[in-house]
Scaffold this motif. Structure first.
Motif, PDB file in Angstrom:
ATOM      1  N   VAL A  72       0.839  -1.200   0.000  1.00  0.00           N
ATOM      2  CA  VAL A  72       0.000   0.000   0.000  1.00  0.00           C
ATOM      3  C   VAL A  72       0.873   1.249   0.000  1.00  0.00           C
ATOM      4  N   ARG A  73       2.133   1.068   0.397  1.00  0.00           N
ATOM      5  CA  ARG A  73       3.068   2.193   0.422  1.00  0.00           C
ATOM      6  C   ARG A  73       4.478   1.667   0.212  1.00  0.00           C
ATOM      7  N   ARG A  74       5.247   2.445  -0.546  1.00  0.00           N
ATOM      8  CA  ARG A  74       6.663   2.125  -0.789  1.00  0.00           C
ATOM      9  C   ARG A  74       7.437   3.423  -0.609  1.00  0.00           C
ATOM     10  N   GLU A  75       8.390   3.416   0.308  1.00  0.00           N
ATOM     11  CA  GLU A  75       9.161   4.622   0.600  1.00  0.00           C
ATOM     12  C   GLU A  75      10.650   4.345   0.499  1.00  0.00           C
ATOM     13  N   ASP A  86       5.182  -1.412   2.761  1.00  0.00           N
ATOM     14  CA  ASP A  86       4.099  -1.589   3.728  1.00  0.00           C
ATOM     15  C   ASP A  86       2.988  -2.408   3.086  1.00  0.00           C
ATOM     16  N   TYR A  87       2.818  -3.631   3.568  1.00  0.00           N
ATOM     17  CA  TYR A  87       1.764  -4.525   3.095  1.00  0.00           C
ATOM     18  C   TYR A  87       0.610  -4.593   4.090  1.00  0.00           C
TER      19      TYR A  87
END
Length: 155
Positions: A72-75, A86-87
């Motif tokens: 849902v997010r990749r930083e 972030d899974y």
């Protein structure tokens, strides 16, 4: 509360993907009792930015292909020194070896239970120190002695 079966499946697939891309010191913690936002953290490292990217790409591809999961997010993509995926059920941290030592996330989560990982992932423990020793990054040469020309070769 303990990590769900789904979280454990994600951790195992991600750990195997990281091991397949030669990540170092792969470890996972069940953080479900202390955090309400996720069940588990997976930590892995690599000695250079290119390898960090390769590990992250393989984890994303493997989790999508095998489990239909997308982050849902990749930083942290741009610098590739510390990439976070972030899974929701799990959070994957792939760090450059220097960041791994500096931030020492293991120290923060040492009271949380460690999750069992695939054998290939467990075999990566201590690889960062071995790589540093072999490359002379720890101040020694390939044979562990000070300097880098101790084997008689001219460099």
């Amino acid at each position: 509360m303990t990590a769900t079966d789904r979280s454990i499946a994600l951790v195992n697939a991600a750990a195997q993907a990281a091991a397949d891309r030669l990540a170092h010191d792969i470890i996972a913690y069940d953080v479900s009792d202390v955090l309400s936002i996720t069940d588990a953290f997976l930590l892995a490292s690599a000695p250079n930015d290119r390898q960090v990217k390769s590990i992250v790409d393989e984890i994303e591809e493997r989790l999508n292909k095998e489990l239909g999961a997308k982050p849902v997010r990749r930083e942290g993509d741009r610098e590739a020194r510390w990439v976070l995926l972030d899974y929701v059920d799990i959070v994957v941290h792939v760090q450059h070896s220097e960041e791994r030592v500096f931030y020492a996330l293991e120290r923060l989560w040492k009271d949380c239970p460690e999750l069992p990982l695939p054998e290939d992932a467990v075999k990566t423990r201590g690889k960062a120190a071995e790589h540093a020793r072999l490359s002379g990054a720890d101040g020694s040469g390939p044979d562990g002695l000070p300097g880098d020309a101790t084997d008689g070769e001219l460099r």
